[in-house]
Motif scaffolding. Structure first.
Motif, mmCIF file in Angstrom:
data_model
loop_
_atom_site.group_PDB
_atom_site.id
_atom_site.type_symbol
_atom_site.label_atom_id
_atom_site.label_comp_id
_atom_site.label_asym_id
_atom_site.label_seq_id
_atom_site.Cartn_x
_atom_site.Cartn_y
_atom_site.Cartn_z
ATOM 1 N N VAL A 281 48.124 49.902 32.772
ATOM 2 C CA VAL A 281 46.989 49.184 33.497
ATOM 3 C C VAL A 281 47.412 47.882 33.922
ATOM 4 O O VAL A 281 46.912 47.498 34.989
ATOM 5 C CB VAL A 281 45.841 49.213 32.622
ATOM 6 C CG1 VAL A 281 44.696 48.507 33.266
ATOM 7 C CG2 VAL A 281 45.249 50.890 32.531
ATOM 8 N N SER A 301 48.509 51.117 38.778
ATOM 9 C CA SER A 301 47.488 50.784 37.732
ATOM 10 C C SER A 301 46.193 51.349 37.943
ATOM 11 O O SER A 301 45.497 51.734 37.087
ATOM 12 C CB SER A 301 47.373 49.244 37.623
ATOM 13 O OG SER A 301 48.666 48.853 36.927
ATOM 14 N N ASP A 302 45.876 51.400 39.396
ATOM 15 C CA ASP A 302 44.496 51.704 39.672
ATOM 16 C C ASP A 302 44.374 53.418 39.118
ATOM 17 O O ASP A 302 42.980 53.818 39.456
ATOM 18 C CB ASP A 302 43.934 51.686 41.060
ATOM 19 C CG ASP A 302 43.919 50.076 41.400
ATOM 20 O OD1 ASP A 302 43.662 49.354 40.469
ATOM 21 O OD2 ASP A 302 43.797 49.802 42.618
ATOM 22 N N GLN A 340 42.050 49.429 28.115
ATOM 23 C CA GLN A 340 41.711 50.442 29.234
ATOM 24 C C GLN A 340 40.077 50.411 29.225
ATOM 25 O O GLN A 340 39.765 51.429 29.989
ATOM 26 C CB GLN A 340 42.142 51.685 28.754
ATOM 27 C CG GLN A 340 43.770 51.912 28.909
ATOM 28 C CD GLN A 340 44.205 53.132 28.645
ATOM 29 O OE1 GLN A 340 44.761 53.484 27.687
ATOM 30 N NE2 GLN A 340 44.022 53.993 29.717
#
Length: 442
Positions: A281, A301-302, A340
């Motif tokens: 992430v 990362s998205d 996260q």
């Protein structure tokens, strides 16, 4: 280079590379103190708190103190659990500051030949190359299945190692044989009506030592209606490097993973290890200063999503899940929760299983003391933290302790073994637990 010259160089790099605005964001309010395990276990030593460590970093940047061994020791003793971040009213990104400071210190630190050799093997040869991870894991598999393990225990060979490593050897999972480790899937169809196309981040240790858990993860995804693609060109996430002062190597590995997943046309990239997921992430931040890679890293990362999050989104908790009656508790993965931001989903999935009496553990989100290789390099502090965790665990009277990260899983198994509870309590990864519950009525 003289010791003085090295200190001057480290101080110069602190000024050039540390995010000074982020250092200034810390208001010294102390809200982080009750959340920091090393602060508590060190007897409220300010130098071993997030606030204290930030103060030390800023003092080095400002030239108030030298970057001496006391500064290094304070940073080394940090778990990197990031429990300080959710409680910080200023939103200080402490994890980023810690990685920056460690990278500067370790890249300029004089290393002994043994340390230099060990770091070179681990960071440059082993983890960047999955084939080498398979080779190393195959040796462990041979040790377990050839009879060597039985002999080593019988002659007392393991007594030559520290107590924590002796116990860790007992709780390691049975590792698959080399042929199984190399025969991994690349595409799997949905076993229900297709809802999503996902790419699976299989990881390095997860796809070797914990291969059974990876298989369980992919099976659950198939049952949830996911078509799965597993890029074989992916590699280790780089978290171990990023947390251990090897940021440039972590960036190289991040770029390789981005390339591996870019053309999968996946809706999400699924992870089942909290530590890996939190670092994935952060690829957008890791590569933010690289014009060629920053946008690509952000897009990567998205798409990162933990297995519990997608299962909950796809209503897996409405499946006919059932197990024999038992008390169950859940130990948060620090990085799954703090990195996260995944907290409710695993709990809701567990609570949806008939027969499960879920008991929330007191301070469930407090670190268990695993923290990558922390339980090896900082064994004394790690065991203090684990002892506290086991007190809270025993109060739940749970038969099953569920985790969402391989390091946490081994640490909790270690705690159960140390407490002599192996006959009445078990630790299990959440995907293995959910698959058990699914198979009861399917």
């Amino acid at each position: 280079m003289t010791t003085l010259a090295k200190k001057e160089r480290i101080q110069k790099e602190f000024k050039e590379k540390m995010d000074y605005d982020e250092l200034l964001n810390c208001m010294r309010c102390g809200f982080c103190l009750p959340s920091c395990p090393t602060y508590i276990e060190s007897g409220n030593d300010e130098a071993h708190s997030p606030r204290g460590r930030i103060a030390l970093m800023k003092a080095v940047v400002d030239g108030v103190i030298e970057p001496d061994n006391d500064v290094k020791r304070s940073l080394d003793l940090c778990l990197g659990c990031r429990a300080c971040e959710p409680v910080c009213p200023s939103g200080v990104k402490y994890g980023h500051l810690l990685e920056q400071a460690r990278d500067i210190i370790y890249q300029n630190k004089k290393q002994s030949l043994a340390e230099k050799t060990a770091r070179g093997i681990v960071f440059n040869k082993l983890f960047p190359n999955q084939k080498q991870v398979i080779n190393a894991t195959s040796l462990l598999s041979f040790y377990q299945h050839s009879g060597l393990q039985k002999i080593a225990r019988g002659i007392g060979f393991m007594k030559l190692f520290p107590e924590s490593l002796q116990t860790m050897e007992k709780v390691l999972p049975s590792v698959p044989k080399r042929k199984e480790l190399k025969n991994r899937p690349s595409n799997l169809p949905a076993l229900q009506e297709k809802k999503k196309r996902v790419a699976f981040f299989s990881g390095c240790l997860m796809d070797t030592i914990f291969m059974a858990t990876n298989d369980a993860t992919m099976t659950l995804l198939q049952y949830a209606g996911c078509e799965i693609v597993v890029p074989h060109t992916q590699n280790c996430c780089g978290a171990l490097h990023g947390h251990s002062g090897e940021r440039e190597k972590a960036k190289e590995m991040a770029k390789r993973n981005i390339i591996a997943f870019e053309h999968t046309k996946a809706d999400y990239i699924i992870t089942n290890a909290g530590g890996c997921g939190a670092f994935l992430v952060d690829y957008g931040y890791l590569l933010k200063d690289d014009p060629e890679w920053s946008i690509r890293a952000g897009l990567f990362s998205d798409k990162i999503k933990d297995i519990t999050s997608i299962l909950y989104d796809l209503d897996f908790h409405h499946e006919n899940l059932e197990l024999e009656e038992q008390i169950v508790t859940y130990q948060d993965s620090c990085h799954l929760k703090n990195g996260q931001k995944t907290y409710e989903e695993p709990r809701k999935l567990i609570q949806s299983i008939r027969g499960v009496n879920y008991v929330e553990m007191k301070e469930a989100s407090r670190c268990c003391g695993s923290a990558g290789i922390y339980n090896i390099v900082e064994s004394e502090m790690s065991m203090k933290i684990l002892d506290h965790k086991m007190k809270q665990t025993k109060q739940t009277k749970a038969k099953t302790v569920i985790t969402a990260n391989p390091g946490c899983l081994l640490q909790m198994k270690l705690g159960i073994e140390r407490e002599g509870l192996s006959s009445t309590m078990r630790a299990v990864h959440i995907v293995d637990f959910l698959l058990e519950a699914y198979k009861t009525n399917h």
